[in-house]
Design an enzyme around this catalytic site. Structure first.
Site, PDB file in Angstrom:
ATOM      1  N   HIS A 254      -6.269   0.473  -0.928  1.00  0.00           N
ATOM      2  CA  HIS A 254      -6.370  -0.925  -0.363  1.00  0.00           C
ATOM      3  C   HIS A 254      -7.899  -1.426  -1.347  1.00  0.00           C
ATOM      4  O   HIS A 254      -8.803  -1.714  -0.713  1.00  0.00           O
ATOM      5  CB  HIS A 254      -6.793  -0.823   0.929  1.00  0.00           C
ATOM      6  CG  HIS A 254      -5.435  -0.364   2.009  1.00  0.00           C
ATOM      7  ND1 HIS A 254      -5.286   0.858   2.222  1.00  0.00           N
ATOM      8  CD2 HIS A 254      -4.744  -1.332   2.351  1.00  0.00           C
ATOM      9  CE1 HIS A 254      -4.286   0.932   2.564  1.00  0.00           C
ATOM     10  NE2 HIS A 254      -3.780  -0.421   3.044  1.00  0.00           N
TER      11      HIS A 254
ATOM     12  N   ASP B 145      -7.414   5.724  -1.679  1.00  0.00           N
ATOM     13  CA  ASP B 145      -7.110   4.574  -0.877  1.00  0.00           C
ATOM     14  C   ASP B 145      -6.777   3.504  -1.669  1.00  0.00           C
ATOM     15  O   ASP B 145      -7.367   3.123  -2.736  1.00  0.00           O
ATOM     16  CB  ASP B 145      -8.146   4.137   0.047  1.00  0.00           C
ATOM     17  CG  ASP B 145      -8.001   2.932   1.114  1.00  0.00           C
ATOM     18  OD1 ASP B 145      -6.905   2.432   0.867  1.00  0.00           O
ATOM     19  OD2 ASP B 145      -8.942   2.593   1.802  1.00  0.00           O
TER      20      ASP B 145
ATOM     21  N   CYS C   2       0.760  -1.277  -0.080  1.00  0.00           N
ATOM     22  CA  CYS C   2      -0.054   0.111  -0.035  1.00  0.00           C
ATOM     23  C   CYS C   2       0.967   1.217   0.091  1.00  0.00           C
ATOM     24  O   CYS C   2       0.476   2.210  -0.544  1.00  0.00           O
ATOM     25  CB  CYS C   2      -0.943   0.009   1.088  1.00  0.00           C
ATOM     26  SG  CYS C   2      -0.370  -0.109   2.970  1.00  0.00           S
TER      27      CYS C   2
END
Length: 499
Positions: A384, A382, A138
């Site tokens: 993720h 994000d 990430c």
């Protein structure tokens, strides 16, 4: 004062190297290669046993990959709420969402950012069994987004907006007026979602407001459409292919020099140096350099030496551009185990600057790319979310999975104090303006010491010989572990030194 080591792996790297040495010492002699004698080839069962950990590691990696692909391969659709009375700041631009025109401008600005997430089923990373970065990559993805934003402002027209954003009508956020007498707080006011119909505004606007909103409305422009080939090419540089200059394969390979490998967690400071080396290694990002600040300090002469091409020319060439554009990355730590609230206003003022290209950080062990804020909440992209690999070598690959239509927010107090702040300056004049504007933003902190500083001179003038940001010499000297005092008790501070 918080201080950051410019070589992200100074202590971590040292520990990791020791661990590698220890692991080699623990291996049987036949597995040591040049570090020990090789035993004759036999069918000894003990030799077969030495293969077991390798097979177990491969099996573990496959199981973890499968689990993370499932874990991050789906998401719950949820709408983020924005209020109409406070401006939303996105990388130096402000949007007051009190009209459909302003909402549309904000939507285009957000969707036009390049979104880089977990991917699966890409070519195997060299020296490993990994074909996905789910669960560990990430921070590398956040770093890619930061660099991509720097390249967008470097290569694309000013205020460029992705024309394809016009087709993304399923945008997951809502706008409301929290204290409206006609509506309960938090009840959404019609804005957009599916293609807009002839909705009337909640409240009629005055003539001056209507004129202002009309001026702010952003129709698709010819220059945006003409810039699409550059946008398309830029995305290919971040493809999950071994030869992509800023793809995961290249970044992981560069990270090996800092003791990192595929499957490890990367911190924001290490990623800053990986990005610097990746840009220096390739020729695709022409006339662009990356400078990484040292010990929370930007040494102005080091930046000048990195960017002023006339200094490296024995005979100045009048036809050549005299100054390289520069991305400045500043690794910082905004507190101990948690964010120091005194720095929040300072972070807000930095995100209001045109020269800011974002912040990579996030929550503990959960990296995010921060691009703005509203009130006391940060706006972020994000990484993720696990998506299938896109073959960017195909001429007409889809760009849709590289742009996000779902803005997300989180409170400032949940922000991990470890982060790297990015800035961009196109020329020398912009660099001088950057120094002035950022210094003013830094002075807004209630803390006695600023987050970082700009100083005249070079790093070597302050005892940092051989570690200028455009060199790859030995690491700068920092305090021994035994003299760090309270920093020994700080968790997740492996890249930082508290002085």
């Amino acid at each position: 004062m918080n201080s950051v080591s410019p070589s992200a792996a100074q202590y971590v790297g040292g520990v990791m190297q020791d661990e590698l040495v220890d692991s080699r010492r623990q291996q049987p002699p036949e597995r040591q290669n040049s570090f020990g004698p090789r035993l004759p080839q036999t069918l000894d069962p003990s030799r077969e046993a030495t293969r077991e950990p390798d097979e177990m590691d491969k099996l573990k990696a496959k199981m973890m990959s499968a689990w993370n692909n499932v874990k991050y391969g789906w998401t719950v659709k949820s709408k983020t709420s924005f209020n109409k009375i406070s401006p939303v700041t996105v990388l130096g631009h402000s949007y007051l969402l009190n009209s459909e025109d302003e909402v549309e401008r904000f939507r285009l600005a957000f969707v036009s950012r390049i979104w880089l997430t977990y991917r699966r089923d890409f070519p195997q990373l060299e020296g490993s069994t990994w074909t996905t970065d789910c669960g560990w990559g990430c921070m590398l993805r956040s770093g890619q987004m930061l660099l991509a934003q720097g390249l967008l402002v470097h290569l694309m027209p000013r205020d460029w907006a992705w024309p394809g954003a016009q087709q993304l009508t399923d945008v997951d956020f809502e706008v409301f007026r929290p204290r409206s007498p006609a509506r309960a707080g938090g009840v959404p006011i019609p804005s957009f979602g599916s293609p807009r119909g002839p909705n009337t505004p909640e409240k009629s606007l005055s003539g001056s407001q209507a004129s202002r909103c009309s001026q702010k409305k952003r129709p698709e422009s010819a220059k945006d459409r003409q810039a699409e080939p550059i946008h398309h090419k830029l995305v290919t540089w971040f493809g999950d292919q071994p030869l992509a200059p800023f793809g995961l394969h290249q970044l992981v390979e560069i990270g090996k020099g800092s003791g990192k490998k595929a499957g490890d967690w990367y911190g924001p400071c290490i990623v800053a140096h990986i990005l610097r080396k990746a840009v220096a290694k390739t020729s695709v990002a022409q006339n662009l350099a990356v400078y990484v600040a040292q010990d929370c300090t930007v040494y102005r002469e080091d930046v000048v030496r990195l960017c002023d091409l006339s200094l490296s020319q024995t005979v100045p060439d009048p036809s050549s551009q005299a100054w390289k554009s520069v991305i400045i990355l500043v690794p910082v730590r905004l507190g101990g185990e948690a964010l120091n609230p005194s720095y929040i206003d300072c972070v807000k003022n930095i995100l209001k600057l045109d020269c800011c290209i974002g912040i990579i950080g996030g929550k503990p062990k959960h990296s995010l790319y921060f691009i703005g804020f509203q009130d006391e909440q940060l706006l972020y992209l994000d990484p993720h979310y696990c998506q299938p690999m896109i073959d960017v070598t195909q001429v007409s690959f889809s760009l849709e999975s590289f742009h996000c239509s779902s803005p997300k927010k989180m409170p400032f107090n949940r922000m991990d104090p470890s982060c790297t702040i990015g800035f961009y300056a196109k020329n020398k004049k912009d660099f001088e303006s950057l120094c002035s504007a950022v210094s003013m933003a830094l002075s807004s902190s209630e803390e006695k010491y600023p987050i970082f500083t700009f100083v005249e001179g070079q790093g070597q003038d302050y005892g940092l010989e051989g570690h200028s940001s455009n060199h790859s010499g030995p690491a700068a000297h920092i305090l021994p572990l035994g003299k760090l005092g309270r920093s020994n008790n700080i968790s997740n501070s492996d890249e930082f030194v508290f002085l």
